[in-house]
Design a protein around this motif. Sequence first.
Motif, mmCIF file in Angstrom:
data_model
loop_
_atom_site.group_PDB
_atom_site.id
_atom_site.type_symbol
_atom_site.label_atom_id
_atom_site.label_comp_id
_atom_site.label_asym_id
_atom_site.label_seq_id
_atom_site.Cartn_x
_atom_site.Cartn_y
_atom_site.Cartn_z
ATOM 1 N N ALA A 20 3.813 -2.193 5.035
ATOM 2 C CA ALA A 20 3.956 -2.614 3.644
ATOM 3 C C ALA A 20 3.154 -3.856 3.295
ATOM 4 C CB ALA A 20 5.421 -2.861 3.325
ATOM 5 N N ILE A 21 2.669 -3.841 2.069
ATOM 6 C CA ILE A 21 2.095 -5.013 1.428
ATOM 7 C C ILE A 21 2.978 -5.295 0.217
ATOM 8 C CG2 ILE A 21 0.152 -5.905 0.117
ATOM 9 C CD1 ILE A 21 -1.661 -4.122 1.762
ATOM 10 N N THR A 22 3.474 -6.499 0.122
ATOM 11 C CA THR A 22 4.295 -6.886 -1.022
ATOM 12 C C THR A 22 3.398 -7.574 -2.042
ATOM 13 O OG1 THR A 22 6.206 -7.158 0.417
ATOM 14 C CG2 THR A 22 6.318 -8.197 -1.748
ATOM 15 N N THR A 23 3.453 -7.088 -3.249
ATOM 16 C CA THR A 23 2.602 -7.625 -4.308
ATOM 17 C C THR A 23 3.315 -7.445 -5.645
ATOM 18 O OG1 THR A 23 0.382 -7.538 -5.267
ATOM 19 C CG2 THR A 23 1.361 -5.447 -4.641
ATOM 20 N N LEU A 71 8.146 4.302 -13.855
ATOM 21 C CA LEU A 71 7.257 3.321 -14.458
ATOM 22 C C LEU A 71 5.861 3.570 -13.917
ATOM 23 C CD1 LEU A 71 9.334 0.057 -13.954
ATOM 24 C CD2 LEU A 71 9.021 1.294 -16.093
ATOM 25 N N TRP A 72 4.880 3.561 -14.784
ATOM 26 C CA TRP A 72 3.487 3.633 -14.351
ATOM 27 C C TRP A 72 2.993 2.195 -14.304
ATOM 28 C CZ3 TRP A 72 1.177 7.853 -12.468
ATOM 29 C CH2 TRP A 72 1.819 9.057 -12.692
ATOM 30 N N VAL A 73 2.552 1.778 -13.119
ATOM 31 C CA VAL A 73 2.154 0.387 -12.920
ATOM 32 C C VAL A 73 0.732 0.315 -12.377
ATOM 33 C CG1 VAL A 73 4.519 -0.393 -12.519
ATOM 34 C CG2 VAL A 73 3.117 0.283 -10.590
ATOM 35 N N ARG A 74 0.077 -0.803 -12.686
ATOM 36 C CA ARG A 74 -1.262 -1.085 -12.130
ATOM 37 C C ARG A 74 -1.074 -2.126 -11.038
ATOM 38 N NH1 ARG A 74 -4.076 -1.713 -16.421
ATOM 39 N NH2 ARG A 74 -5.110 0.285 -16.246
ATOM 40 N N LEU A 75 -1.396 -1.749 -9.804
ATOM 41 C CA LEU A 75 -1.267 -2.674 -8.679
ATOM 42 C C LEU A 75 -2.303 -3.773 -8.817
ATOM 43 C CD1 LEU A 75 -0.784 -0.147 -5.744
ATOM 44 C CD2 LEU A 75 0.961 -1.468 -6.924
ATOM 45 N N ASN A 76 -1.886 -5.016 -8.639
ATOM 46 C CA ASN A 76 -2.806 -6.134 -8.774
ATOM 47 C C ASN A 76 -3.799 -6.206 -7.621
ATOM 48 O OD1 ASN A 76 -1.449 -6.749 -11.106
ATOM 49 N ND2 ASN A 76 -0.264 -8.418 -10.232
ATOM 50 N N ASP A 77 -3.471 -5.618 -6.473
ATOM 51 C CA ASP A 77 -4.360 -5.635 -5.310
ATOM 52 C C ASP A 77 -5.594 -4.761 -5.507
ATOM 53 O OD1 ASP A 77 -2.472 -7.215 -4.181
ATOM 54 O OD2 ASP A 77 -1.784 -5.741 -2.725
ATOM 55 N N PRO A 109 7.705 -6.702 -9.075
ATOM 56 C CA PRO A 109 7.406 -6.838 -7.650
ATOM 57 C C PRO A 109 7.551 -5.492 -6.954
ATOM 58 C CG PRO A 109 9.554 -7.784 -8.131
ATOM 59 C CD PRO A 109 8.959 -7.347 -9.442
ATOM 60 N N VAL A 110 6.534 -5.113 -6.200
ATOM 61 C CA VAL A 110 6.521 -3.816 -5.515
ATOM 62 C C VAL A 110 6.070 -3.997 -4.071
ATOM 63 C CG1 VAL A 110 6.061 -2.477 -7.609
ATOM 64 C CG2 VAL A 110 4.160 -3.306 -6.248
ATOM 65 N N ARG A 111 6.321 -2.940 -3.307
ATOM 66 C CA ARG A 111 5.832 -2.856 -1.940
ATOM 67 C C ARG A 111 5.098 -1.530 -1.833
ATOM 68 N NH1 ARG A 111 10.284 -4.086 1.937
ATOM 69 N NH2 ARG A 111 11.389 -2.646 0.616
ATOM 70 N N HIS A 112 3.879 -1.562 -1.281
ATOM 71 C CA HIS A 112 3.136 -0.306 -1.110
ATOM 72 C C HIS A 112 2.499 -0.273 0.260
ATOM 73 C CE1 HIS A 112 -1.032 -1.832 -1.559
ATOM 74 N NE2 HIS A 112 -0.490 -2.717 -2.385
ATOM 75 N N PRO A 165 -1.977 3.437 -1.094
ATOM 76 C CA PRO A 165 -1.391 2.675 -2.200
ATOM 77 C C PRO A 165 -0.530 3.514 -3.137
ATOM 78 C CG PRO A 165 -3.768 2.311 -2.076
ATOM 79 C CD PRO A 165 -3.417 3.363 -1.079
ATOM 80 N N GLY A 166 -0.639 4.828 -3.082
ATOM 81 C CA GLY A 166 0.178 5.679 -3.940
ATOM 82 C C GLY A 166 1.634 5.736 -3.525
ATOM 83 N N HIS A 167 1.944 5.330 -2.306
ATOM 84 C CA HIS A 167 3.323 5.295 -1.824
ATOM 85 C C HIS A 167 3.895 3.917 -2.129
ATOM 86 C CE1 HIS A 167 6.302 5.857 1.726
ATOM 87 N NE2 HIS A 167 6.890 5.867 0.556
ATOM 88 N N VAL A 168 4.552 3.816 -3.277
ATOM 89 C CA VAL A 168 5.008 2.534 -3.808
ATOM 90 C C VAL A 168 6.515 2.541 -3.964
ATOM 91 C CG1 VAL A 168 4.790 0.928 -5.744
ATOM 92 C CG2 VAL A 168 2.855 2.317 -5.080
ATOM 93 N N GLU A 169 7.112 1.382 -3.734
ATOM 94 C CA GLU A 169 8.550 1.216 -3.915
ATOM 95 C C GLU A 169 8.785 -0.074 -4.689
ATOM 96 O OE1 GLU A 169 12.148 1.528 -0.857
ATOM 97 O OE2 GLU A 169 10.800 -0.145 -0.415
ATOM 98 N N ALA A 170 9.575 0.010 -5.738
ATOM 99 C CA ALA A 170 9.931 -1.189 -6.500
ATOM 100 C C ALA A 170 10.887 -2.031 -5.671
ATOM 101 C CB ALA A 170 10.581 -0.808 -7.822
ATOM 102 N N LEU A 171 10.735 -3.342 -5.728
ATOM 103 C CA LEU A 171 11.629 -4.229 -4.988
ATOM 104 C C LEU A 171 12.867 -4.602 -5.797
ATOM 105 C CD1 LEU A 171 9.040 -6.539 -3.205
ATOM 106 C CD2 LEU A 171 10.285 -4.592 -2.290
ATOM 107 N N VAL A 172 12.847 -4.337 -7.101
ATOM 108 C CA VAL A 172 14.017 -4.545 -7.950
ATOM 109 C C VAL A 172 14.300 -3.246 -8.694
ATOM 110 C CG1 VAL A 172 13.683 -7.019 -8.233
ATOM 111 C CG2 VAL A 172 12.599 -5.477 -9.827
ATOM 112 N N ASP A 173 15.559 -2.959 -8.901
ATOM 113 C CA ASP A 173 15.991 -1.757 -9.630
ATOM 114 C C ASP A 173 15.467 -0.465 -9.015
ATOM 115 O OD1 ASP A 173 17.326 -3.351 -11.486
ATOM 116 O OD2 ASP A 173 15.529 -3.559 -12.715
ATOM 117 N N ALA A 174 15.291 -0.437 -7.702
ATOM 118 C CA ALA A 174 14.817 0.779 -7.036
ATOM 119 C C ALA A 174 15.975 1.756 -6.842
ATOM 120 C CB ALA A 174 14.201 0.437 -5.686
ATOM 121 N N PRO A 175 15.743 3.052 -7.044
ATOM 122 C CA PRO A 175 16.808 4.028 -6.809
ATOM 123 C C PRO A 175 17.048 4.225 -5.313
ATOM 124 C CG PRO A 175 14.786 5.133 -7.422
ATOM 125 C CD PRO A 175 14.526 3.659 -7.544
ATOM 126 N N ASN A 176 18.201 4.729 -4.991
ATOM 127 C CA ASN A 176 18.544 5.035 -3.606
ATOM 128 C C ASN A 176 17.691 6.212 -3.132
ATOM 129 O OD1 ASN A 176 19.701 5.690 -1.158
ATOM 130 N ND2 ASN A 176 21.766 5.943 -1.974
#
Length: 123
Positions: free
Chosen positions: A43-46, A62-68, A90-93, A98-109
Motif C-alpha cells: 500500500a501507498i497512503t495518499t 466516489l470517482w477520485v483522482r489520485l494525487n500520485d 485519504p486513500v490507500r492504493h 493504482p486501480g485497487h483503491v481503498e478509502a481510509l475513512v467511511d470505507a465499507p466492510n
Amino acid sequence: MNPTKTRSRLRWLGALPVLLIVLFAGFLAWRVHGRETQLRKNAITTSATVVDVDVANDPDTLWVRLNDCGCVVAVATNNVRAHPVGSQLPVRHERYAPGHVEALVDAPNPYAPLLPMVGGLAL
C-alpha cells in the motif's frame, strides 16, 4: 431396495447444496482476505480529489483522482454526503495497481457481501 440405504443417500443429496454454499462462501472469504492482505502489504497512503459521485451502486462509489499518478479510479464508500466533489479523501492504493483503491475513512466492510450468505446458512 434397502430403505436405510435410500434414506442415507437422500440425506447426502440434501446436504450437498449446503456444503456447496459453505465452500463457495469460504472461497469468497479467502479471496477477499487475500486481496485485503495484498493491499496492506503493497500500500501507498495518499490523498485523492473527489471528481464525481455515483450513488447508483451499492456501496456508493466516489470517482477520485489520485494525487500520485493523476489517474481517476473508483472508491467504495458508505457516506457520499461527507465527500462532495472537489474535497480531499485519504486513500490507500497498491503500488503496482493504482486501480485497487481503498478509502481510509467511511470505507465499507469488504466482507459485507458474504454476510447474507452466512446468515442464510445459520438460519
